[in-house]
Write an enzyme that holds these catalytic residues in place. Structure first.
Site, PDB file in Angstrom:
ATOM      1  N   THR A   1       0.833  -1.204   0.000  1.00 30.28           N
ATOM      2  CA  THR A   1       0.000   0.000   0.000  1.00 30.28           C
ATOM      3  C   THR A   1       0.868   1.254   0.000  1.00 30.28           C
ATOM      4  O   THR A   1       0.401   2.328  -0.354  1.00 30.28           O
ATOM      5  CB  THR A   1      -0.921   0.026   1.237  1.00 30.28           C
ATOM      6  OG1 THR A   1      -0.149  -0.383   2.361  1.00 30.28           O
ATOM      7  CG2 THR A   1      -2.111  -0.896   1.055  1.00 30.28           C
ATOM      8  N   ASP A   2       2.128   1.118   0.421  1.00 28.90           N
ATOM      9  CA  ASP A   2       2.939   2.351   0.578  1.00 28.90           C
ATOM     10  C   ASP A   2       3.162   3.063  -0.749  1.00 28.90           C
ATOM     11  O   ASP A   2       2.977   4.279  -0.854  1.00 28.90           O
ATOM     12  CB  ASP A   2       4.260   2.105   1.342  1.00 28.90           C
ATOM     13  CG  ASP A   2       5.210   1.105   0.715  1.00 28.90           C
ATOM     14  OD1 ASP A   2       4.830   0.428  -0.268  1.00 28.90           O
ATOM     15  OD2 ASP A   2       6.359   1.005   1.208  1.00 28.90           O
TER      16      ASP A   2
ATOM     17  N   GLY B   1      17.035 -10.954   3.308  1.00 30.30           N
ATOM     18  CA  GLY B   1      16.123 -11.487   2.286  1.00 30.30           C
ATOM     19  C   GLY B   1      14.903 -12.157   2.870  1.00 30.30           C
ATOM     20  O   GLY B   1      14.333 -13.068   2.280  1.00 30.30           O
TER      21      GLY B   1
ATOM     22  N   GLY C   1      12.154 -10.354   4.274  1.00 29.99           N
ATOM     23  CA  GLY C   1      11.005  -9.455   4.415  1.00 29.99           C
ATOM     24  C   GLY C   1      11.052  -8.632   5.692  1.00 29.99           C
ATOM     25  O   GLY C   1      10.041  -8.052   6.096  1.00 29.99           O
TER      26      GLY C   1
ATOM     27  N   SER D   1      13.410  -6.171   6.131  1.00 32.60           N
ATOM     28  CA  SER D   1      14.048  -4.899   5.775  1.00 32.60           C
ATOM     29  C   SER D   1      15.478  -4.739   6.247  1.00 32.60           C
ATOM     30  O   SER D   1      15.862  -3.681   6.753  1.00 32.60           O
ATOM     31  CB  SER D   1      13.231  -3.716   6.297  1.00 32.60           C
ATOM     32  OG  SER D   1      12.060  -3.638   5.593  1.00 32.60           O
ATOM     33  N   SER D   2      16.259  -5.773   6.052  1.00 37.65           N
ATOM     34  CA  SER D   2      17.681  -5.642   6.374  1.00 37.65           C
ATOM     35  C   SER D   2      18.295  -4.561   5.472  1.00 37.65           C
ATOM     36  O   SER D   2      19.226  -3.852   5.881  1.00 37.65           O
ATOM     37  CB  SER D   2      18.397  -6.968   6.173  1.00 37.65           C
ATOM     38  OG  SER D   2      18.159  -7.473   4.873  1.00 37.65           O
TER      39      SER D   2
ATOM     40  N   ASP E   1       9.743   0.951   4.600  1.00 36.05           N
ATOM     41  CA  ASP E   1      10.832   0.282   5.324  1.00 36.05           C
ATOM     42  C   ASP E   1      11.824   1.292   5.906  1.00 36.05           C
ATOM     43  O   ASP E   1      12.234   1.197   7.064  1.00 36.05           O
ATOM     44  CB  ASP E   1      11.581  -0.677   4.395  1.00 36.05           C
ATOM     45  CG  ASP E   1      10.653  -1.719   3.799  1.00 36.05           C
ATOM     46  OD1 ASP E   1       9.512  -1.836   4.270  1.00 36.05           O
ATOM     47  OD2 ASP E   1      11.078  -2.403   2.855  1.00 36.05           O
TER      48      ASP E   1
HETATM   49  C1  GLA Z   1       9.034  -4.048   0.464  1.00 35.28           C
HETATM   50  C2  GLA Z   1       9.200  -2.585   0.056  1.00 35.28           C
HETATM   51  C3  GLA Z   1       8.206  -1.692   0.789  1.00 35.28           C
HETATM   52  C4  GLA Z   1       6.780  -2.217   0.675  1.00 35.28           C
HETATM   53  C5  GLA Z   1       6.724  -3.713   0.989  1.00 35.28           C
HETATM   54  C6  GLA Z   1       5.372  -4.310   0.699  1.00 35.28           C
HETATM   55  O1  GLA Z   1       9.368  -4.244   1.793  1.00 35.28           O
HETATM   56  O2  GLA Z   1      10.501  -2.136   0.332  1.00 35.28           O
HETATM   57  O3  GLA Z   1       8.290  -0.373   0.316  1.00 35.28           O
HETATM   58  O4  GLA Z   1       6.242  -1.941  -0.584  1.00 35.28           O
HETATM   59  O5  GLA Z   1       7.688  -4.458   0.253  1.00 35.28           O
HETATM   60  O6  GLA Z   1       4.428  -3.771   1.535  1.00 35.28           O
END
Ligand code: GLA
Length: 386
Positions: free
Chosen positions: A33-34, A119, A121, A123-124, A169
């Protein structure tokens, strides 16, 4: 001088000027959604990257070592180009963006180590980008504020890594607050902190150990599909080009022009946005049962409408539905692998982890990596030697 690798840089003797700690993030709800002008509800986590930095007296020569990798990346600030190895581009992208913003960056040595699963999900990459920019900002007194650092991290990812990511992130990593999640409006960038203590429930992550690569796994495709769908709807109704000005009815009335795929993507975005707002309300009212239901709905949306899940993630979410002590579960992040998030009663964690790990191994022949996490502080300077 080209960016190149060199062996050495004795870590034990690395006397740094400052140390930065930058967290990964968990997103409670609001996926994909971002970049669609929507809402997200992430929190920084207690898994972090630590980055040590010192000015080395040179004008342009930088050396960067990532613990766990045997080599050192050497960069000439006067000649930055994209690299070939995964983590290099996060560093090079940040340096490139800093160079475009300021003349004051100078040579430095850096070493980093992380306990954020890469890797997965969590956000490393945003933690690295923002932590490095944050540290260099402090080291060389560059005068950037937190929002500049967040946006710079995002641009680094767009321009050097090649993922057209949203802002979530980097935002979550930099702005995180202990025991809070954050409701962010990605259109206005307004946000509020929401107290997130779930006692006796906890956040349990299950890492599938299936690695995704956002830039090649369809992330950019999803972005393109939702934005081209949006364009069709906006043109048909002569309204602004933003999902925030769309209604479910408008999407339905464009079903034919959109075609099945774009129709699913656009409906998902509107539904997920509503779920985020409801989830924030439930969280504020400490209604974890209501929150949990929304997590399951969100997963279904990602699985069937946005199509970013995978068999491993679906298996874990389905498995959790048989456990009444799990209030809700869903995949987290860009998708195509990575982790599921589970809201689970603290006393059920051990039994659940044993059962789900065994079932997962039996089904996929892969070890599951479970870990608990809590909302934590955003990027911070933890030590400074003057
Ligand atoms: C990744 C992207 C984010 C976001 C998510 C899904 O983490 O870096 O900006 O779009 O996927 O919500």
């Amino acid at each position: 001088m080209e960016n190149k690798l060199k062996d050495g840089l004795d870590v034990a003797e690395f006397a740094f000027d400052l140390e930065v700690s930058s967290p990964g993030r968990v997103n409670l709800i609001g996926e994909h959604t971002d970049y669609n002008d929507g809402f997200v509800l992430p929190a920084a986590i207690d898994k972090r990257i630590t980055i040590r930095l010192r000015a080395n007296g040179s004008k342009t020569r930088c050396t960067i070592k990532s613990k766990g990798f045997d080599s050192v990346l050497v960069v000439d600030l006067g000649n930055i180009s994209q690299g070939t190895e995964g983590w290099h581009n996060y560093v090079l992208g940040v340096l490139n963006e800093l160079q475009l913003l300021t003349q004051d960056l100078k040579g430095f040595d850096c070493e980093m180590e992380t306990d954020i699963p890469v890797g997965s999900g969590m956000s490393s990459s945003a933690a690295l980008e923002c932590g490095l920019a944050f540290g260099l900002n402090e080291l060389f007194d560059l005068g950037l504020d937190r929002w500049q650092i967040i946006k710079l991290g995002q641009r680094a990812e767009h321009n050097f890594v090649g993922t057209q990511c949203g802002i979530m992130d980097q935002f979550a990593s930099v702005m995180g607050k202990k025991d809070h999640s954050m409701l962010l409006d990605c259109r206005s960038l307004d946000f509020e902190y929401i107290p997130t203590k779930m006692d006796p429930y906890v956040i349990l992550m299950l890492n599938t150990n299936v690695k995704h690569n956002l830039s090649t796994s369809g992330y950019n495709d999803r972005r393109e599909e939702s934005s081209s769908g949006l364009k069709i709807i906006a043109e048909r109704f002569g309204v602004q080009h933003s999902f925030r000005d769309m209604t479910p009815d408008m999407v339905k009335r464009c079903r034919e022009e959109l075609g099945n795929v774009r129709y699913r993507r656009c409906s998902y975005v509107l539904e997920e946005n509503q779920r985020v707002l409801k989830a924030a309300e439930h969280l504020s009212n400490n209604d974890l049962i209501g929150l949990g239901k929304l997590l399951y709905e969100s997963h279904e949306g990602q699985r069937k409408k946005y199509e970013v899940s995978c068999p491993e993630l679906d298996f874990l979410v389905d498995f959790s539905k048989n456990w009444e002590d799990v209030l809700g579960a869903r995949m987290v992040g860009g998708g195509f692998g990575g982790c599921t998030l589970n809201i689970i009663h603290v006393e059920a964690v051990d039994n659940f982890v044993n059962a789900v790990s065994e079932a997962y191994k039996k089904k996929f022949s892969i070890e599951l990596s479970p870990f608990q996490t809590v909302p934590s502080q955003g990027t911070t300077i933890i030590k400074k030697h003057v």
